[in-house]
Scaffold this motif. Sequence first.
Motif, short mmCIF file in Angstrom:
data_model
loop_
_atom_site.label_atom_id
_atom_site.label_comp_id
_atom_site.label_asym_id
_atom_site.label_seq_id
_atom_site.Cartn_x
_atom_site.Cartn_y
_atom_site.Cartn_z
N ASN A 1 1.02 -1.79 -0.33
CA ASN A 1 0.26 -0.37 0.32
C ASN A 1 0.30 1.30 -0.43
O ASN A 1 2.29 1.21 0.52
CB ASN A 1 -0.80 0.06 1.42
N LEU A 2 0.37 2.40 -0.63
CA LEU A 2 0.69 3.75 -0.51
C LEU A 2 -0.50 4.63 -0.12
O LEU A 2 -1.50 4.44 0.48
CB LEU A 2 1.21 4.18 -1.88
N LYS A 3 0.17 4.92 1.32
CA LYS A 3 -0.56 5.92 2.25
C LYS A 3 -0.12 7.17 2.33
O LYS A 3 1.14 7.50 2.88
CB LYS A 3 -0.38 4.89 3.83
N ILE A 4 -0.98 8.09 1.98
CA ILE A 4 -0.62 9.77 2.20
C ILE A 4 -0.93 10.01 3.49
O ILE A 4 -2.16 9.84 4.05
CB ILE A 4 -0.96 10.22 1.76
N GLY A 5 -0.45 10.44 4.72
CA GLY A 5 -0.92 10.50 6.27
C GLY A 5 -1.05 10.12 6.83
O GLY A 5 -0.24 10.32 8.06
N ASP A 6 -1.81 8.48 6.70
CA ASP A 6 -1.65 7.69 7.58
C ASP A 6 -1.89 7.77 8.70
O ASP A 6 -0.96 7.74 9.73
CB ASP A 6 0.22 6.84 7.24
N GLY A 7 -2.71 8.27 8.86
CA GLY A 7 -3.27 9.34 10.55
C GLY A 7 -2.40 9.83 10.94
O GLY A 7 -2.94 10.83 11.91
N THR A 8 -2.16 11.19 9.88
CA THR A 8 -1.69 12.49 10.86
C THR A 8 -2.11 13.60 9.56
O THR A 8 -2.66 12.86 7.60
CB THR A 8 -0.03 12.17 10.54
N ASN A 9 -1.67 14.57 9.58
CA ASN A 9 -2.74 15.46 9.82
C ASN A 9 -1.73 16.14 8.92
O ASN A 9 -1.44 17.74 8.55
CB ASN A 9 -3.58 16.54 10.28
N THR A 10 -0.48 15.62 8.23
CA THR A 10 0.62 15.98 7.27
C THR A 10 0.40 15.59 5.89
O THR A 10 0.18 14.15 5.76
CB THR A 10 1.85 16.37 7.65
N GLY A 11 2.29 15.23 4.61
CA GLY A 11 1.66 14.48 4.10
C GLY A 11 1.45 14.86 2.58
O GLY A 11 0.45 15.38 2.79
N GLN A 12 2.03 15.48 1.85
CA GLN A 12 1.68 15.48 0.41
C GLN A 12 2.81 14.60 -0.62
O GLN A 12 3.73 13.94 -0.76
CB GLN A 12 1.98 16.68 -0.19
N CYS A 13 1.94 13.70 -1.37
CA CYS A 13 2.37 12.79 -2.47
C CYS A 13 1.74 13.93 -4.18
O CYS A 13 0.26 14.52 -4.03
CB CYS A 13 1.69 11.85 -2.97
N ILE A 14 2.60 14.42 -4.64
CA ILE A 14 2.71 15.32 -5.81
C ILE A 14 3.10 14.29 -6.94
O ILE A 14 3.83 14.62 -7.15
CB ILE A 14 3.17 16.84 -6.03
#
Length: 483
Positions: free
Chosen positions: A92-105
């Motif tokens: 899997n690819l998880k963006i954030g993963d339970g945090t209010n951060t993370g970006q994939c462009i």
Amino acid sequence: MPYTKTIGLLLLICAIGALTHLHATTYTSKVAGGDWETNGTWEGGSAPGTTLSNGDSVIISANSPVTFANELSIEGVLLINAGGSLKGYSDNLKIGDGTNTGQCINYGVIHARKVEIKGIDKTPVSGLPLLHNHDTIRTGKVHTGTNSENGTASSGKTINATSGYILISATLGEAKGELHVDGELENCGTIEAETLFKPHGSSVSCCGAIYTPLVEFDLNKDRPGGLGCVNVCSASGSSTQPTWRVKGGSDYATLSAFTDDNGSGSGGFHTDTDFSIDSANTFGCGSSVSGHTWGGLGSYPLPVELVGFHLQFQYAHVLISWTTASETQSDHFIIERQSQNGDWLEIATLDAAGESNESLNYFWQDQDYEIGLNYYRLSEVDINGEVTTFPISSIRVKENISSRDIQLYPNPNYGSFHVKGDLEGLKSVIGLDAEGKQHKPYYRGDNQEIFVVLESPQGGTFEIVLVFPNETKTLSVVVTSDH
């Protein structure tokens, strides 16, 4: 978002992250097909690890795609350049993963077993974490957004640009083929969900296309799924709508049947306990509940539904005609003809209907055409000044002006006159006033001379068109109303 702006955003995020993450690191791929967890894949010889910390960033270059064999958690920034890729169908690819951060462009290609964009449960932050796709994603399931408190927005946003394509397959990765939207989905491009599209506690906007066999609304924490501008159909180019239903409820074959039975109209929306649907801008195979027509990827409904634009040469003019099936907030039409040097010249402006749900026909006569190929185009301007330009059409006008020796007398006259000369084979006589309107004259005579009377002529200059089997001859006549 342009590439340069994306890089600027990345640098800004990294700079902010560095204030709280003193040892922020940027990892740039350098080896074609290198594994994410292998040190030699990255410049500097150090791998980022399967959890990319907030403040850190990864750049996957065009000439050095990366694979992954274990689940990735992105809390920092992941940028995939055009020509680059991140592939790992087994995890899997998880963006954030339970945090209010993370970006994939993503400007390249992503393959993953499942893609999740999820922030902190019940603690919403608009716009984060974020997946922003400009090219291609292939996966078995996409879930954007997390559970939030009753009636509030959810953390987790996906933006699919006009150029973006997301395939959620029933045979790849997790093999569910499902699109679940709890948070924000700004879909300007194309998403194929081969099993179902489940909007629950969500907002969907930006007028893209979602192709799926089933749309199932599922109330989540008393947060109904909401559809704004989106076209939903069973497949691209199909006229068959998906099945529409609320989880545990009845199935409906069309959007209009679903909303009419389950919802009540309010302020342009159909609303129910489990859903909210924009009746003007949510489309089932191109048509909304209120009868508007989808304008294509990333665009709101076309103010005009054009069903025909035709060109026809008639004697001394090109007849330009078009038909609209519907009009919404239309103001006027502009007709343009291309000049010999390639410039477009505005030759006419016609008022539009404004609002119409029935077929309307428009006409214009162009008497300043060129012998040879003529190009025309039609544009519509709505009341807000937005311009829609329709495809170019062309017509070839042949040189068919006669060299016959023919005279007209007297000139000026009171609407009756003689035409004398080589009239062998004359088929008909046409009268055209200054506005191009046809006047059918009465005439009699022989191959050398005819006497012509215009029906109810008004004063002014007329063109008298003599029609022969393979040519025409045009004469000017001045008609006066004074006796």
